[in-house]
Design an enzyme around this catalytic site. Structure first.
Site, PDB file in Angstrom:
ATOM      1  N   HIS A 149       6.261  -4.043  -3.522  1.00  0.00           N
ATOM      2  CA  HIS A 149       6.776  -4.660  -2.286  1.00  0.00           C
ATOM      3  C   HIS A 149       6.109  -6.010  -2.098  1.00  0.00           C
ATOM      4  CE1 HIS A 149       3.363  -2.044  -1.346  1.00  0.00           C
ATOM      5  NE2 HIS A 149       3.022  -2.944  -0.441  1.00  0.00           N
ATOM      6  N   ASN A 197       0.343  -7.141  -3.360  1.00  0.00           N
ATOM      7  CA  ASN A 197      -0.850  -6.458  -3.872  1.00  0.00           C
ATOM      8  C   ASN A 197      -0.487  -5.505  -5.014  1.00  0.00           C
ATOM      9  OD1 ASN A 197      -2.334  -7.645  -1.733  1.00  0.00           O
ATOM     10  ND2 ASN A 197      -1.742  -5.980  -0.359  1.00  0.00           N
ATOM     11  N   GLN A 211      -3.517  -2.441  -2.739  1.00  0.00           N
ATOM     12  CA  GLN A 211      -2.212  -1.774  -2.681  1.00  0.00           C
ATOM     13  C   GLN A 211      -2.397  -0.339  -2.192  1.00  0.00           C
ATOM     14  OE1 GLN A 211      -0.030  -1.550  -6.411  1.00  0.00           O
ATOM     15  NE2 GLN A 211       1.897  -1.030  -5.389  1.00  0.00           N
ATOM     16  N   ASP A 224       7.326  -4.126   8.770  1.00  0.00           N
ATOM     17  CA  ASP A 224       6.146  -3.313   8.451  1.00  0.00           C
ATOM     18  C   ASP A 224       5.748  -2.513   9.707  1.00  0.00           C
ATOM     19  OD1 ASP A 224       3.585  -3.784   6.181  1.00  0.00           O
ATOM     20  OD2 ASP A 224       3.214  -2.676   8.038  1.00  0.00           O
ATOM     21  N   HIS A 244       4.981  -8.716   0.832  1.00  0.00           N
ATOM     22  CA  HIS A 244       4.764  -8.920   2.268  1.00  0.00           C
ATOM     23  C   HIS A 244       5.251 -10.306   2.667  1.00  0.00           C
ATOM     24  CE1 HIS A 244       1.855  -5.538   2.993  1.00  0.00           C
ATOM     25  NE2 HIS A 244       1.670  -5.667   1.689  1.00  0.00           N
TER      26      HIS A 244
END
Ligand code: 5GP
Ligand code: ZN
Length: 136
Positions: free
Chosen positions: A101, A88, A95, A32, A103
């Site tokens: 995606h 999210n 989000q 990230d 995390h």
């Protein structure tokens, strides 16, 4: 299925470079750019699904198996003390990029991060009303 206007489609399929820590036919796992902690990574399906509602069940199953494997490997290599898996869906849920995606967030004792919520105190009646709304 790709979306030409989606940055995570471009990253997942290698059109935009990323710090990739794992890749196979269906997924790319990247660091990230705004990490909560050292090693914070994102699992991206190579196909475009906006959120959990659009995700096929098979992909959902595969993504969690990959999350489990990544958690074990990252914990081993980074020596973290705990691990959050966060996902999210929708602006209301935080989000910000509308390509599904997951995390992967390594946690370290005293890392100063807080991933959580403020608990409320519903009555038994309120809990029963919600239970019935969902389960019945
Ligand atoms: P969300 O809030 O949608 O669950 O998470 C989006 C995440 O994507 C954020 O943690 C943000 O830092 C990360 N992010 C946004 N744009 C990029 C990018 O271009 N590259 C990478 N590697 N991460 C990104
Ligand atoms: Zn996409």
């Amino acid at each position: 299925m790709k979306d030409d206007n989606c940055i995570f489609c471009k990253i997942a399929n290698g059109e935009i470079p990323s710090k990739t820590i794992f890749e196979d036919e269906k997924f790319r796992v990247i660091l990230d750019l705004g990490p909560a902690t050292k090693g914070h990574a994102l699992i991206l399906p190579k196909d475009h699904y906006a959120n959990i509602y659009e995700l096929p069940e098979k992909t959902a199953a595969d993504v969690f198996v990959l999350a489990k494997r990544m958690a074990a490997d990252m914990t081993d290599k980074l020596g973290c003390d705990g691990f959050n898996v966060v996902q999210n869906n929708g602006e209301a849920a935080g989000q910000t990029v509308f390509h599904f995606h997951m995390h992967l967030i390594p946690r370290y004792d005293n890392d100063g991060q807080k991933i959580g919520w403020k608990p409320s105190e519903p009555s038994q009646e309120e809990l029963e009303e919600i239970r019935a709304q969902i389960a019945d």
